[in-house]
Scaffold this motif. Structure first.
Motif, PDB file in Angstrom:
ATOM      1  N   ALA A   9       0.852  -1.188   0.000  1.00 47.74           N
ATOM      2  CA  ALA A   9       0.000   0.000   0.000  1.00 47.74           C
ATOM      3  C   ALA A   9       0.892   1.242   0.000  1.00 47.74           C
ATOM      4  O   ALA A   9       1.994   1.220   0.551  1.00 47.74           O
ATOM      5  N   ARG A  10       0.419   2.326  -0.611  1.00 53.77           N
ATOM      6  CA  ARG A  10       1.122   3.611  -0.545  1.00 53.77           C
ATOM      7  C   ARG A  10       0.930   4.186   0.849  1.00 53.77           C
ATOM      8  O   ARG A  10      -0.187   4.178   1.376  1.00 53.77           O
ATOM      9  N   HIS A  11       2.019   4.702   1.439  1.00 53.95           N
ATOM     10  CA  HIS A  11       1.871   5.126   2.841  1.00 53.95           C
ATOM     11  C   HIS A  11       1.705   6.632   3.055  1.00 53.95           C
ATOM     12  O   HIS A  11       1.134   7.056   4.046  1.00 53.95           O
ATOM     13  N   SER A  12       2.197   7.483   2.187  1.00 55.55           N
ATOM     14  CA  SER A  12       2.040   8.941   2.321  1.00 55.55           C
ATOM     15  C   SER A  12       2.425   9.451   3.708  1.00 55.55           C
ATOM     16  O   SER A  12       1.801  10.353   4.256  1.00 55.55           O
ATOM     17  N   GLY A  13       3.444   8.826   4.305  1.00 54.27           N
ATOM     18  CA  GLY A  13       3.964   9.299   5.575  1.00 54.27           C
ATOM     19  C   GLY A  13       3.269   8.779   6.809  1.00 54.27           C
ATOM     20  O   GLY A  13       3.573   9.211   7.925  1.00 54.27           O
ATOM     21  N   ALA A  14       2.328   7.849   6.658  1.00 54.57           N
ATOM     22  CA  ALA A  14       1.623   7.262   7.806  1.00 54.57           C
ATOM     23  C   ALA A  14       1.075   5.902   7.395  1.00 54.57           C
ATOM     24  O   ALA A  14       1.067   5.557   6.215  1.00 54.57           O
ATOM     25  N   VAL A  15       0.607   5.138   8.377  1.00 54.02           N
ATOM     26  CA  VAL A  15      -0.014   3.847   8.049  1.00 54.02           C
ATOM     27  C   VAL A  15      -1.351   4.129   7.380  1.00 54.02           C
ATOM     28  O   VAL A  15      -2.227   4.773   7.977  1.00 54.02           O
ATOM     29  N   PRO A  16      -1.565   3.692   6.127  1.00 53.88           N
ATOM     30  CA  PRO A  16      -2.804   4.021   5.417  1.00 53.88           C
ATOM     31  C   PRO A  16      -4.024   3.310   5.995  1.00 53.88           C
ATOM     32  O   PRO A  16      -3.912   2.288   6.678  1.00 53.88           O
ATOM     33  N   LEU A  17      -5.185   3.864   5.693  1.00 58.12           N
ATOM     34  CA  LEU A  17      -6.418   3.362   6.284  1.00 58.12           C
ATOM     35  C   LEU A  17      -6.704   1.917   5.920  1.00 58.12           C
ATOM     36  O   LEU A  17      -7.215   1.149   6.758  1.00 58.12           O
ATOM     37  N   ASP A  18      -6.416   1.522   4.686  1.00 57.44           N
ATOM     38  CA  ASP A  18      -6.716   0.139   4.301  1.00 57.44           C
ATOM     39  C   ASP A  18      -5.822  -0.848   5.058  1.00 57.44           C
ATOM     40  O   ASP A  18      -6.256  -1.953   5.406  1.00 57.44           O
ATOM     41  N   VAL A  19      -4.593  -0.439   5.357  1.00 53.35           N
ATOM     42  CA  VAL A  19      -3.719  -1.305   6.157  1.00 53.35           C
ATOM     43  C   VAL A  19      -4.203  -1.347   7.606  1.00 53.35           C
ATOM     44  O   VAL A  19      -4.223  -2.411   8.236  1.00 53.35           O
ATOM     45  N   LEU A  20      -4.622  -0.208   8.142  1.00 51.28           N
ATOM     46  CA  LEU A  20      -5.179  -0.186   9.496  1.00 51.28           C
ATOM     47  C   LEU A  20      -6.364  -1.148   9.618  1.00 51.28           C
ATOM     48  O   LEU A  20      -6.487  -1.878  10.615  1.00 51.28           O
ATOM     49  N   ALA A  21      -7.222  -1.148   8.607  1.00 51.10           N
ATOM     50  CA  ALA A  21      -8.386  -2.031   8.635  1.00 51.10           C
ATOM     51  C   ALA A  21      -7.972  -3.500   8.635  1.00 51.10           C
ATOM     52  O   ALA A  21      -8.575  -4.327   9.328  1.00 51.10           O
ATOM     53  N   ARG A  22      -6.933  -3.829   7.855  1.00 50.47           N
ATOM     54  CA  ARG A  22      -6.459  -5.213   7.809  1.00 50.47           C
ATOM     55  C   ARG A  22      -5.802  -5.603   9.129  1.00 50.47           C
ATOM     56  O   ARG A  22      -6.015  -6.702   9.642  1.00 50.47           O
ATOM     57  N   TRP A  23      -4.988  -4.711   9.677  1.00 48.99           N
ATOM     58  CA  TRP A  23      -4.276  -5.030  10.913  1.00 48.99           C
ATOM     59  C   TRP A  23      -5.227  -5.153  12.109  1.00 48.99           C
ATOM     60  O   TRP A  23      -4.955  -5.903  13.037  1.00 48.99           O
ATOM     61  N   GLU A  24      -6.319  -4.414  12.066  1.00 51.07           N
ATOM     62  CA  GLU A  24      -7.247  -4.424  13.206  1.00 51.07           C
ATOM     63  C   GLU A  24      -7.843  -5.800  13.456  1.00 51.07           C
ATOM     64  O   GLU A  24      -8.189  -6.137  14.594  1.00 51.07           O
ATOM     65  N   VAL A  25      -7.956  -6.612  12.406  1.00 51.05           N
ATOM     66  CA  VAL A  25      -8.587  -7.925  12.553  1.00 51.05           C
ATOM     67  C   VAL A  25      -7.574  -9.070  12.596  1.00 51.05           C
ATOM     68  O   VAL A  25      -7.958 -10.238  12.611  1.00 51.05           O
ATOM     69  N   LEU A  26      -6.280  -8.751  12.614  1.00 51.51           N
ATOM     70  CA  LEU A  26      -5.265  -9.791  12.692  1.00 51.51           C
ATOM     71  C   LEU A  26      -5.216 -10.409  14.072  1.00 51.51           C
ATOM     72  O   LEU A  26      -5.468  -9.744  15.082  1.00 51.51           O
ATOM     73  N   ASP A  27      -4.853 -11.691  14.107  1.00 52.79           N
ATOM     74  CA  ASP A  27      -4.433 -12.258  15.382  1.00 52.79           C
ATOM     75  C   ASP A  27      -3.167 -11.522  15.804  1.00 52.79           C
ATOM     76  O   ASP A  27      -2.281 -11.284  14.972  1.00 52.79           O
TER      77      ASP A  27
END
Length: 247
Positions: free
Chosen positions: A29-47
């Motif tokens: 994912a493109r980060h633009s200097g921060a963790v992007p929203l789509d990555v946040l959404a994926r990480w939120e549901v990880l074990d």
């Protein structure tokens, strides 16, 4: 033990869950200097991962963003790796190892460990980096070019040529200006790869291997004359190897 491996580049963030030594699927994912929203959404549901291992050349802001997210989601402190002058029998050519990007160092570690003999590593992203390493682990140094998009944008910014979105037709030349710029940027990157491959072959006394990585690797592969292999997750594999050997 499940680790979250994170490669923060100048433009993109690449990550993978490492459940075994060799099997993991990379997400980008493109980060633009921060963790992007789509990555946040994926990480939120990880074990929750047991460790978060990071290689960062994207700057302090995105590194701090990763740190805050890791604390909030999993109570983890990210482990940021840094370049060492020597790693096993790999020896970095730079007098000041800290001036070598950690992504290049990780790619060198993986290339040297997984390929017999001399290797040319071409990582085509925002910039294109080239690193040469002999079979005995001696890093000869490297070269850096602007990436394909940066090369095109800098030319258009300094001229009156209008931007025309175009990709090369597969030939080394073109019959209109937009295509000529597109072809020239790809051919420049590929030509240096071929030239360095020849020099490395002479230095090593045998034909080396060439590994291609980075977001634009597939755009330059067909323009390179020398034999080459695509390894899109080269940096993450190097990161996983460093963690295994330190554990």
């Amino acid at each position: 033990m499940m680790m979250l491996l994170l490669d923060i580049g100048n433009t993109n963030l690449r990550w993978a869950l490492a459940r075994s030594e060799d099997a993991f699927e990379v997400e980008v994912a493109r980060h633009s200097g921060a963790v992007p929203l789509d990555v946040l959404a994926r990480w939120e549901v990880l074990d929750p991962p047991s460790r978060l291992i990071v290689g960062n050349v994207g700057g302090a802001a995105v590194g701090e963003s990763v740190r805050r997210v890791a604390h909030a989601y999993w109570g983890l402190e990210p482990e940021f790796v840094s370049v060492r002058a020597a790693w096993r029998d790999l020896r970095i050519a730079y007098a000041d190892p800290s001036r070598l990007g950690v992504d290049r160092w990780l790619a060198l570690i993986e290339a040297h460990a997984s390929v017999d003999g001399a290797v040319l590593i071409v990582d085509a992203g925002t910039a294109v980096t080239y690193d040469l390493i002999l079979g005995d682990g001696r890093h000869l140094g490297g070269s850096i070019l602007p990436g394909i998009e940066m090369m095109r944008s800098s030319l258009l910014a300094g001229t009156q040529i209008p931007r025309i979105e175009s990709e090369p037709s597969g030939r080394s030349w073109a019959t209109d200006t937009g295509s000529a710029i597109a072809a020239g940027s790809v051919q420049a990157v590929a030509a240096l790869a071929d030239r360095l491959f020849e020099h490395l072959a002479h230095e090593a006394g045998a034909e080396p291997s060439m590994l291609l990585s980075g977001g634009d690797a597939d755009r330059i592969a067909s323009a390179i004359q020398a034999p080459c292999e695509m390894v899109p997750d080269l940096v993450l594999r190097g990161l996983a190897r460093v963690v295994r050997e330190l554990s």
